[in-house]
Design a protein around this motif. Sequence first.
Motif, PDB file in Angstrom:
ATOM      1  N   GLY A  87      42.488  29.040  35.403  1.00  0.00           N
ATOM      2  CA  GLY A  87      42.110  28.384  34.255  1.00  0.00           C
ATOM      3  C   GLY A  87      40.670  27.944  34.344  1.00  0.00           C
ATOM      4  N   VAL A  88      40.090  27.948  35.527  1.00  0.00           N
ATOM      5  CA  VAL A  88      38.569  27.519  35.497  1.00  0.00           C
ATOM      6  C   VAL A  88      37.981  28.905  35.408  1.00  0.00           C
ATOM      7  CG1 VAL A  88      36.824  26.791  37.115  1.00  0.00           C
ATOM      8  CG2 VAL A  88      38.933  25.334  37.139  1.00  0.00           C
ATOM      9  N   ALA A  89      38.525  29.710  35.923  1.00  0.00           N
ATOM     10  CA  ALA A  89      37.773  31.012  35.781  1.00  0.00           C
ATOM     11  C   ALA A  89      37.961  31.644  34.372  1.00  0.00           C
ATOM     12  CB  ALA A  89      38.623  31.898  36.766  1.00  0.00           C
ATOM     13  N   LEU A  90      39.180  31.429  33.694  1.00  0.00           N
ATOM     14  CA  LEU A  90      39.221  31.888  32.186  1.00  0.00           C
ATOM     15  C   LEU A  90      38.048  31.291  31.446  1.00  0.00           C
ATOM     16  CD1 LEU A  90      41.316  33.417  30.412  1.00  0.00           C
ATOM     17  CD2 LEU A  90      42.378  31.188  29.920  1.00  0.00           C
ATOM     18  N   GLY A  91      37.858  30.050  31.549  1.00  0.00           N
ATOM     19  CA  GLY A  91      36.815  29.277  30.574  1.00  0.00           C
ATOM     20  C   GLY A  91      35.527  29.314  30.906  1.00  0.00           C
ATOM     21  N   THR A  92      35.259  29.681  32.461  1.00  0.00           N
ATOM     22  CA  THR A  92      33.937  30.187  32.965  1.00  0.00           C
ATOM     23  C   THR A  92      33.385  31.321  32.555  1.00  0.00           C
ATOM     24  OG1 THR A  92      34.324  28.696  34.829  1.00  0.00           O
ATOM     25  CG2 THR A  92      32.467  30.368  34.917  1.00  0.00           C
ATOM     26  N   LEU A  93      34.472  32.557  32.385  1.00  0.00           N
ATOM     27  CA  LEU A  93      33.903  33.878  31.995  1.00  0.00           C
ATOM     28  C   LEU A  93      33.896  33.830  30.696  1.00  0.00           C
ATOM     29  CD1 LEU A  93      36.391  35.726  34.302  1.00  0.00           C
ATOM     30  CD2 LEU A  93      33.817  36.017  34.365  1.00  0.00           C
ATOM     31  N   MET A  94      34.513  33.077  29.985  1.00  0.00           N
ATOM     32  CA  MET A  94      34.331  32.858  28.276  1.00  0.00           C
ATOM     33  C   MET A  94      32.850  32.552  28.252  1.00  0.00           C
ATOM     34  SD  MET A  94      37.633  31.163  26.682  1.00  0.00           S
ATOM     35  CE  MET A  94      39.181  31.947  26.689  1.00  0.00           C
ATOM     36  N   ALA A  95      32.497  31.386  28.696  1.00  0.00           N
ATOM     37  CA  ALA A  95      31.313  30.945  28.501  1.00  0.00           C
ATOM     38  C   ALA A  95      29.781  31.829  29.075  1.00  0.00           C
ATOM     39  CB  ALA A  95      30.935  29.435  28.998  1.00  0.00           C
ATOM     40  N   THR A  97      30.065  35.176  29.626  1.00  0.00           N
ATOM     41  CA  THR A  97      30.073  36.586  28.632  1.00  0.00           C
ATOM     42  C   THR A  97      29.372  36.319  27.611  1.00  0.00           C
ATOM     43  OG1 THR A  97      32.278  37.134  29.823  1.00  0.00           O
ATOM     44  CG2 THR A  97      31.383  38.238  27.854  1.00  0.00           C
ATOM     45  N   ILE A  98      29.339  35.023  26.811  1.00  0.00           N
ATOM     46  CA  ILE A  98      28.627  34.881  25.581  1.00  0.00           C
ATOM     47  C   ILE A  98      27.279  34.807  26.221  1.00  0.00           C
ATOM     48  CG2 ILE A  98      28.035  33.165  23.917  1.00  0.00           C
ATOM     49  CD1 ILE A  98      31.003  32.463  24.109  1.00  0.00           C
ATOM     50  N   LEU A 108      23.119  37.192  19.292  1.00  0.00           N
ATOM     51  CA  LEU A 108      24.730  37.069  19.135  1.00  0.00           C
ATOM     52  C   LEU A 108      25.192  38.049  18.227  1.00  0.00           C
ATOM     53  CD1 LEU A 108      24.678  33.191  18.706  1.00  0.00           C
ATOM     54  CD2 LEU A 108      25.736  34.590  20.857  1.00  0.00           C
ATOM     55  N   TYR A 109      26.400  38.704  18.688  1.00  0.00           N
ATOM     56  CA  TYR A 109      27.007  39.643  17.907  1.00  0.00           C
ATOM     57  C   TYR A 109      28.340  39.167  17.412  1.00  0.00           C
ATOM     58  CZ  TYR A 109      23.569  43.316  18.596  1.00  0.00           C
ATOM     59  OH  TYR A 109      22.578  43.923  18.601  1.00  0.00           O
ATOM     60  N   TYR A 110      29.029  39.426  16.251  1.00  0.00           N
ATOM     61  CA  TYR A 110      30.105  38.923  15.836  1.00  0.00           C
ATOM     62  C   TYR A 110      31.544  38.879  17.113  1.00  0.00           C
ATOM     63  CZ  TYR A 110      34.232  38.707  12.537  1.00  0.00           C
ATOM     64  OH  TYR A 110      35.511  38.088  11.952  1.00  0.00           O
ATOM     65  N   TYR A 111      31.469  40.155  17.515  1.00  0.00           N
ATOM     66  CA  TYR A 111      32.646  40.376  18.468  1.00  0.00           C
ATOM     67  C   TYR A 111      32.125  39.814  19.902  1.00  0.00           C
ATOM     68  CZ  TYR A 111      35.019  43.277  15.236  1.00  0.00           C
ATOM     69  OH  TYR A 111      35.725  43.613  14.043  1.00  0.00           O
ATOM     70  N   GLY A 112      30.828  39.370  19.986  1.00  0.00           N
ATOM     71  CA  GLY A 112      30.289  38.813  21.142  1.00  0.00           C
ATOM     72  C   GLY A 112      30.939  37.424  21.426  1.00  0.00           C
ATOM     73  N   ILE A 113      31.355  36.736  20.344  1.00  0.00           N
ATOM     74  CA  ILE A 113      31.655  35.312  20.651  1.00  0.00           C
ATOM     75  C   ILE A 113      33.115  35.018  20.669  1.00  0.00           C
ATOM     76  CG2 ILE A 113      29.351  34.656  19.637  1.00  0.00           C
ATOM     77  CD1 ILE A 113      31.125  33.603  16.981  1.00  0.00           C
ATOM     78  N   GLY A 114      33.819  36.127  20.204  1.00  0.00           N
ATOM     79  CA  GLY A 114      35.239  36.142  20.384  1.00  0.00           C
ATOM     80  C   GLY A 114      35.811  37.253  21.170  1.00  0.00           C
ATOM     81  N   PHE A 115      36.073  38.379  20.896  1.00  0.00           N
ATOM     82  CA  PHE A 115      36.875  39.296  21.337  1.00  0.00           C
ATOM     83  C   PHE A 115      36.266  39.685  22.836  1.00  0.00           C
ATOM     84  CE2 PHE A 115      37.916  43.725  22.776  1.00  0.00           C
ATOM     85  CZ  PHE A 115      39.165  43.770  22.529  1.00  0.00           C
ATOM     86  N   LEU A 116      34.897  39.913  22.691  1.00  0.00           N
ATOM     87  CA  LEU A 116      34.248  40.317  24.210  1.00  0.00           C
ATOM     88  C   LEU A 116      34.527  39.270  25.394  1.00  0.00           C
ATOM     89  CD1 LEU A 116      32.769  42.353  25.992  1.00  0.00           C
ATOM     90  CD2 LEU A 116      30.680  41.389  25.095  1.00  0.00           C
ATOM     91  N   PRO A 117      34.258  37.834  24.948  1.00  0.00           N
ATOM     92  CA  PRO A 117      34.468  36.729  25.911  1.00  0.00           C
ATOM     93  C   PRO A 117      35.753  36.687  26.191  1.00  0.00           C
ATOM     94  CG  PRO A 117      32.743  36.025  24.277  1.00  0.00           C
ATOM     95  CD  PRO A 117      33.451  37.269  23.816  1.00  0.00           C
TER      96      PRO A 117
END
Length: 386
Positions: A87-95, A97-98, A108-117
Amino acid sequence: MVIISKPLFYDKIGPEVKCKNLIHSWTDSCVDANFTIILRYLVKGVFFFYLPIYLVKIIVNHRKIDKYDKNYFKNVIKAYLKSQMYGVALGTLMASTICLSTNFTGRLYYYGIGFLPGLMSGLSIFFEHPDNRHLNTLIWLNMVVEALFNNAYHFKFIECSAVKETIIFMFASALLTHLLMTIDKKKIPINIWFYRPRSLKNDDILKDCVLEFFKYLGIGCGISNARYLISRTANLFKNPIKTIFRSLFDRNNLKFSLVFGAYAGLFRIVSYTLHKSSQSTKTLNATIAGFIAGIAYYINPTINILTIAIITALQMLCKQYLLKPKWSERIFFTELLFMVSNGFLLHNRVAAPVTCPHYYLKMLKLASGGLIDQLYLNVIKNYILA
């Protein structure tokens, strides 16, 4: 809730907007920000998200504690720690990656704040306990199908109808029952479908149907209340008695439970009738019974049940006819599915939260300590509506 389309995003958010404007306005350093996010938001959020889930597991498997598994608590703690890391890794990698994608590309790109993270944070599944990886992927795939239905309804690609959903569910139920009757039980993969057809042993059909009804009514009640309480973890700790009372008498929970009971009861009645009145095979009788029992869905049309039926059927078909076990294991097929599913769901959460599955919304809010919600609000308030 505002829906962020691709043209709207690029119209409102220019190259001057960086990751610090969205997720770490308190510091210019991405490294410091990510450490703060882990300590301030994720560790606490993930801890309280998984705590009630594992408590429910202990209660459900209480018999194993003394009789079957002497190391039960030790194994539970290990699994809990792995889930915490996941769970911690999931949230950390989201932030992170952005931050990385913004610094690497310069904007910032459109898919760079949603799909890619979401895609990259899906790598966190490797931290999860092996026993939970397949289950998590099934749950995520189920939410993807739910999101597709929600988007189709919301954007008027198809018209929403309880009758249409019930008919789809009836066919999915028939297919599922057929697969469960024809596939070797040892080859049936782990799935989250609630009903298993069984042989008719009791000649007292009335008693058998009543017992089946109440058995699955109880299962439905347990599932609906567990979901309700997990999504309200904060309230559960603040006022447990009041929250549990509301859960037990929640109208939607009761109707959800009734679908389970009615489905099982109808299945037994139809199976028994066909068994006595026709010379058809057990498989055909069970398939017809599964189709007719699907009418129970109309009591409380819930997209979650429909999507579980569809995903479970597709999973069994793939396992039986399309995917070779050695090939799928070699390329980490389950983990790749989870990554892509998480990418889709996170993008759905950021771009169109109104169609995002309720469980995913609640999970992100609780596990991230509200960080993902804050990201969305920052985009809306500071740029889209500015």
